[in-house]
Design a protein around this motif. Structure first.
Motif, PDB file in Angstrom:
ATOM      1  N   THR A  38       3.302  -8.947   5.425  1.00 58.18           N
ATOM      2  CA  THR A  38       2.732  -9.141   4.102  1.00 58.18           C
ATOM      3  C   THR A  38       1.235  -9.328   4.234  1.00 58.18           C
ATOM      4  OG1 THR A  38       4.758 -10.186   3.313  1.00 58.18           O
ATOM      5  CG2 THR A  38       2.793 -10.503   1.989  1.00 58.18           C
ATOM      6  N   LEU A  39       0.508  -8.602   3.407  1.00 62.08           N
ATOM      7  CA  LEU A  39      -0.950  -8.634   3.449  1.00 62.08           C
ATOM      8  C   LEU A  39      -1.462  -9.331   2.200  1.00 62.08           C
ATOM      9  CD1 LEU A  39      -3.329  -7.460   5.180  1.00 62.08           C
ATOM     10  CD2 LEU A  39      -3.313  -5.517   3.600  1.00 62.08           C
ATOM     11  N   SER A  40      -2.360 -10.274   2.390  1.00 60.44           N
ATOM     12  CA  SER A  40      -3.016 -10.937   1.264  1.00 60.44           C
ATOM     13  C   SER A  40      -4.427 -10.384   1.157  1.00 60.44           C
ATOM     14  CB  SER A  40      -3.044 -12.452   1.487  1.00 60.44           C
ATOM     15  OG  SER A  40      -3.673 -13.101   0.406  1.00 60.44           O
ATOM     16  N   VAL A  41      -4.739  -9.820  -0.010  1.00 59.76           N
ATOM     17  CA  VAL A  41      -6.014  -9.119  -0.165  1.00 59.76           C
ATOM     18  C   VAL A  41      -6.844  -9.774  -1.266  1.00 59.76           C
ATOM     19  CG1 VAL A  41      -7.101  -6.912  -0.701  1.00 59.76           C
ATOM     20  CG2 VAL A  41      -4.961  -6.959   0.591  1.00 59.76           C
ATOM     21  N   PRO A  42      -8.084 -10.165  -0.993  1.00 60.55           N
ATOM     22  CA  PRO A  42      -8.949 -10.708  -2.039  1.00 60.55           C
ATOM     23  C   PRO A  42      -9.119  -9.698  -3.172  1.00 60.55           C
ATOM     24  CG  PRO A  42      -9.912 -11.052   0.130  1.00 60.55           C
ATOM     25  CD  PRO A  42      -8.739 -10.148   0.324  1.00 60.55           C
ATOM     26  N   GLY A  43      -9.118 -10.204  -4.394  1.00 61.85           N
ATOM     27  CA  GLY A  43      -9.296  -9.320  -5.544  1.00 61.85           C
ATOM     28  C   GLY A  43      -8.007  -8.890  -6.190  1.00 61.85           C
ATOM     29  N   LEU A  44      -6.863  -9.273  -5.579  1.00 59.16           N
ATOM     30  CA  LEU A  44      -5.569  -8.890  -6.147  1.00 59.16           C
ATOM     31  C   LEU A  44      -4.911 -10.032  -6.918  1.00 59.16           C
ATOM     32  CD1 LEU A  44      -3.691  -6.613  -3.580  1.00 59.16           C
ATOM     33  CD2 LEU A  44      -5.045  -5.984  -5.571  1.00 59.16           C
ATOM     34  N   PRO A 101       1.021 -10.079  -3.518  1.00 54.07           N
ATOM     35  CA  PRO A 101       1.254  -9.748  -2.113  1.00 54.07           C
ATOM     36  C   PRO A 101       1.439  -8.243  -1.917  1.00 54.07           C
ATOM     37  CG  PRO A 101       3.262 -10.597  -3.083  1.00 54.07           C
ATOM     38  CD  PRO A 101       2.203 -10.713  -4.146  1.00 54.07           C
ATOM     39  N   VAL A 102       1.047  -7.760  -0.775  1.00 50.90           N
ATOM     40  CA  VAL A 102       1.208  -6.346  -0.423  1.00 50.90           C
ATOM     41  C   VAL A 102       2.111  -6.265   0.797  1.00 50.90           C
ATOM     42  CG1 VAL A 102       0.045  -4.224   0.281  1.00 50.90           C
ATOM     43  CG2 VAL A 102      -1.081  -5.792  -1.327  1.00 50.90           C
ATOM     44  N   ARG A 119       7.779   0.594 -10.212  1.00 53.33           N
ATOM     45  CA  ARG A 119       7.689   0.603 -11.667  1.00 53.33           C
ATOM     46  C   ARG A 119       8.632  -0.401 -12.318  1.00 53.33           C
ATOM     47  NH1 ARG A 119       8.453   6.301 -14.129  1.00 53.33           N
ATOM     48  NH2 ARG A 119       7.908   5.116 -15.987  1.00 53.33           N
ATOM     49  N   SER A 120       9.675  -0.818 -11.609  1.00 55.55           N
ATOM     50  CA  SER A 120      10.629  -1.744 -12.211  1.00 55.55           C
ATOM     51  C   SER A 120      10.467  -3.175 -11.729  1.00 55.55           C
ATOM     52  CB  SER A 120      12.065  -1.276 -11.934  1.00 55.55           C
ATOM     53  OG  SER A 120      12.308  -1.212 -10.545  1.00 55.55           O
ATOM     54  N   ASP A 121       9.944  -3.368 -10.499  1.00 53.58           N
ATOM     55  CA  ASP A 121       9.836  -4.728  -9.971  1.00 53.58           C
ATOM     56  C   ASP A 121       8.402  -5.146  -9.640  1.00 53.58           C
ATOM     57  OD1 ASP A 121       9.319  -3.241  -7.699  1.00 53.58           O
ATOM     58  OD2 ASP A 121      11.144  -3.805  -6.648  1.00 53.58           O
ATOM     59  N   GLY A 122       7.454  -4.225  -9.737  1.00 55.94           N
ATOM     60  CA  GLY A 122       6.056  -4.554  -9.474  1.00 55.94           C
ATOM     61  C   GLY A 122       5.725  -4.793  -8.024  1.00 55.94           C
ATOM     62  N   ARG A 123       6.640  -4.485  -7.124  1.00 54.60           N
ATOM     63  CA  ARG A 123       6.386  -4.710  -5.698  1.00 54.60           C
ATOM     64  C   ARG A 123       5.351  -3.711  -5.187  1.00 54.60           C
ATOM     65  NH1 ARG A 123      11.540  -4.953  -1.947  1.00 54.60           N
ATOM     66  NH2 ARG A 123      11.830  -6.767  -3.325  1.00 54.60           N
ATOM     67  N   VAL A 124       4.361  -4.239  -4.493  1.00 54.65           N
ATOM     68  CA  VAL A 124       3.276  -3.397  -3.963  1.00 54.65           C
ATOM     69  C   VAL A 124       3.557  -3.119  -2.486  1.00 54.65           C
ATOM     70  CG1 VAL A 124       0.790  -3.163  -3.633  1.00 54.65           C
ATOM     71  CG2 VAL A 124       1.682  -4.487  -5.577  1.00 54.65           C
ATOM     72  N   THR A 125       3.632  -1.853  -2.135  1.00 55.37           N
ATOM     73  CA  THR A 125       3.933  -1.460  -0.757  1.00 55.37           C
ATOM     74  C   THR A 125       2.862  -0.503  -0.250  1.00 55.37           C
ATOM     75  OG1 THR A 125       6.307  -1.626  -1.213  1.00 55.37           O
ATOM     76  CG2 THR A 125       5.657  -0.443   0.774  1.00 55.37           C
ATOM     77  N   LEU A 126       2.338  -0.818   0.914  1.00 59.26           N
ATOM     78  CA  LEU A 126       1.373   0.059   1.570  1.00 59.26           C
ATOM     79  C   LEU A 126       2.020   0.641   2.815  1.00 59.26           C
ATOM     80  CD1 LEU A 126      -1.521   1.193   1.894  1.00 59.26           C
ATOM     81  CD2 LEU A 126      -2.050  -0.858   3.240  1.00 59.26           C
ATOM     82  N   THR A 127       2.168   1.954   2.836  1.00 59.03           N
ATOM     83  CA  THR A 127       2.688   2.642   4.013  1.00 59.03           C
ATOM     84  C   THR A 127       1.511   3.135   4.841  1.00 59.03           C
ATOM     85  OG1 THR A 127       4.664   3.349   2.804  1.00 59.03           O
ATOM     86  CG2 THR A 127       4.131   4.551   4.810  1.00 59.03           C
ATOM     87  N   GLY A 164      -6.439  -3.611   4.761  1.00 62.42           N
ATOM     88  CA  GLY A 164      -7.030  -4.474   3.753  1.00 62.42           C
ATOM     89  C   GLY A 164      -8.178  -3.802   3.023  1.00 62.42           C
ATOM     90  N   ALA A 165      -9.008  -3.081   3.747  1.00 62.01           N
ATOM     91  CA  ALA A 165     -10.133  -2.374   3.131  1.00 62.01           C
ATOM     92  C   ALA A 165      -9.640  -1.308   2.161  1.00 62.01           C
ATOM     93  CB  ALA A 165     -11.010  -1.751   4.222  1.00 62.01           C
ATOM     94  N   PHE A 166      -8.594  -0.611   2.558  1.00 69.45           N
ATOM     95  CA  PHE A 166      -8.029   0.435   1.697  1.00 69.45           C
ATOM     96  C   PHE A 166      -7.507  -0.166   0.394  1.00 69.45           C
ATOM     97  CE2 PHE A 166      -4.372   2.997   0.307  1.00 69.45           C
ATOM     98  CZ  PHE A 166      -4.965   4.242   0.171  1.00 69.45           C
ATOM     99  N   VAL A 167      -6.759  -1.277   0.507  1.00 67.63           N
ATOM    100  CA  VAL A 167      -6.192  -1.906  -0.689  1.00 67.63           C
ATOM    101  C   VAL A 167      -7.293  -2.484  -1.576  1.00 67.63           C
ATOM    102  CG1 VAL A 167      -4.659  -3.708  -1.555  1.00 67.63           C
ATOM    103  CG2 VAL A 167      -4.008  -2.391   0.465  1.00 67.63           C
ATOM    104  N   ARG A 168      -8.323  -3.064  -0.980  1.00 68.73           N
ATOM    105  CA  ARG A 168      -9.433  -3.611  -1.773  1.00 68.73           C
ATOM    106  C   ARG A 168     -10.075  -2.535  -2.630  1.00 68.73           C
ATOM    107  NH1 ARG A 168     -10.489  -6.653   2.797  1.00 68.73           N
ATOM    108  NH2 ARG A 168     -12.092  -5.194   3.521  1.00 68.73           N
ATOM    109  N   ASP A 169     -10.187  -1.334  -2.081  1.00 71.08           N
ATOM    110  CA  ASP A 169     -10.767  -0.230  -2.849  1.00 71.08           C
ATOM    111  C   ASP A 169      -9.900   0.139  -4.049  1.00 71.08           C
ATOM    112  OD1 ASP A 169     -12.920  -0.064  -1.148  1.00 71.08           O
ATOM    113  OD2 ASP A 169     -12.108   1.604   0.039  1.00 71.08           O
ATOM    114  N   GLN A 170      -8.602  -0.154  -3.954  1.00 69.72           N
ATOM    115  CA  GLN A 170      -7.664   0.203  -5.020  1.00 69.72           C
ATOM    116  C   GLN A 170      -7.241  -1.013  -5.852  1.00 69.72           C
ATOM    117  OE1 GLN A 170      -6.882   3.416  -5.433  1.00 69.72           O
ATOM    118  NE2 GLN A 170      -8.120   3.961  -3.639  1.00 69.72           N
TER     119      GLN A 170
END
Length: 230
Positions: free
Chosen positions: A4-10, A14-15, A32-40, A51-57
């Motif tokens: 699990t990644l914790s990203v500032p600005g989110l 959790p990711v 779309r149904s549970d709001g779970r954020v997954t980064l592959t 983390g840098a990639f997610v911060r940009d998004q």
């Protein structure tokens, strides 16, 4: 083990990190149904890069999570959609939930949601079988099998052997939407692709199919946010 990644600005969202040997680049998804954020991400890529990639998004992630329908728990005193209409769930007796037309009656205990789910599953089978029979007769083809599941990624499918599968949650959608999905999968008995000739076949069965297809895109996620576990 998942990371699990914790990203500032989110805002504390959790990711979940999913490493894949097949991934060639990073991809971000919000359920779309549970709001779970997954980064592959590819094997060997660092958390710093992730983390840098997610911060940009981050702005997109916050918007996508905010758009996820609120969880709706089925219980006595509440309601549940059935064929596009909210039906009150009232206290009843007996081991099974019963559809009484204007209401659904079920024993008021911890199994109430599960019993309502079992009722909807039975009604889904009845309605989908009727729709499939009607459209199959129209094209002169018969499916090899019809099954129901609780799928998240698709509302229906047709195998190369002609076996049709549907999400039982379609029984909560307007009947025209359920009919469209049935027609869509039956049309695959003629064309196992999404070519122009396939869509022509769908249009012959359901001339206004685009309206119902759009409903699934905009409102379908709300059906997955209905919780029967209590």
């Amino acid at each position: 083990m998942s990371e699990t990644l914790s990203v500032p600005g989110l805002d504390g969202i959790p990711v979940q990190l999913r490493r894949s040997a097949r991934a060639r680049r990073m991809s971000l998804r919000v359920g779309r149904s549970d709001g779970r954020v997954t980064l592959t991400l590819p094997q060997g890529m660092s958390e710093r890069q992730a983390g840098a990639f997610v911060r940009d998004q981050a702005a997109w992630v916050r918007r996508a999570v905010a758009a996820v329908p609120a969880l709706r728990v089925v219980r006595v005193g509440g309601s549940v959609p059935l064929l596009g209409r909210d039906v009150p769930v009232v206290a009843g007796s007996g081991r099974a939930a019963r559809h009484l037309g204007a209401t659904i009656a079920v024993a008021d205990d911890v199994q109430a949601g599960r019993r309502v789910q079992a009722l909807l599953l039975s009604l889904a089978r009845t309605h989908l079988a009727a729709s499939v029979d009607r459209y199959a007769e129209a094209i002169g083809r018969r499916p090899a099998k019809l099954s129901l599941r609780d799928t998240r990624s698709r509302w229906g499918s047709c195998s190369s052997r002609g076996a049709l599968m549907f999400s039982w949650r379609l029984v909560m959608a307007p009947p025209e939407v359920l009919d469209y999905v049935a027609a869509h999968e039956v049309a695959h008995l003629l064309h196992m692709d999404h070519s122009p000739r396939f869509w022509t076949a769908v249009e012959r069965l359901v001339p206004d199919y685009a309206v119902h297809r759009a409903w699934l895109r905009t409102d379908g996620a709300a059906l997955h946010a209905i919780d029967f576990t209590g």
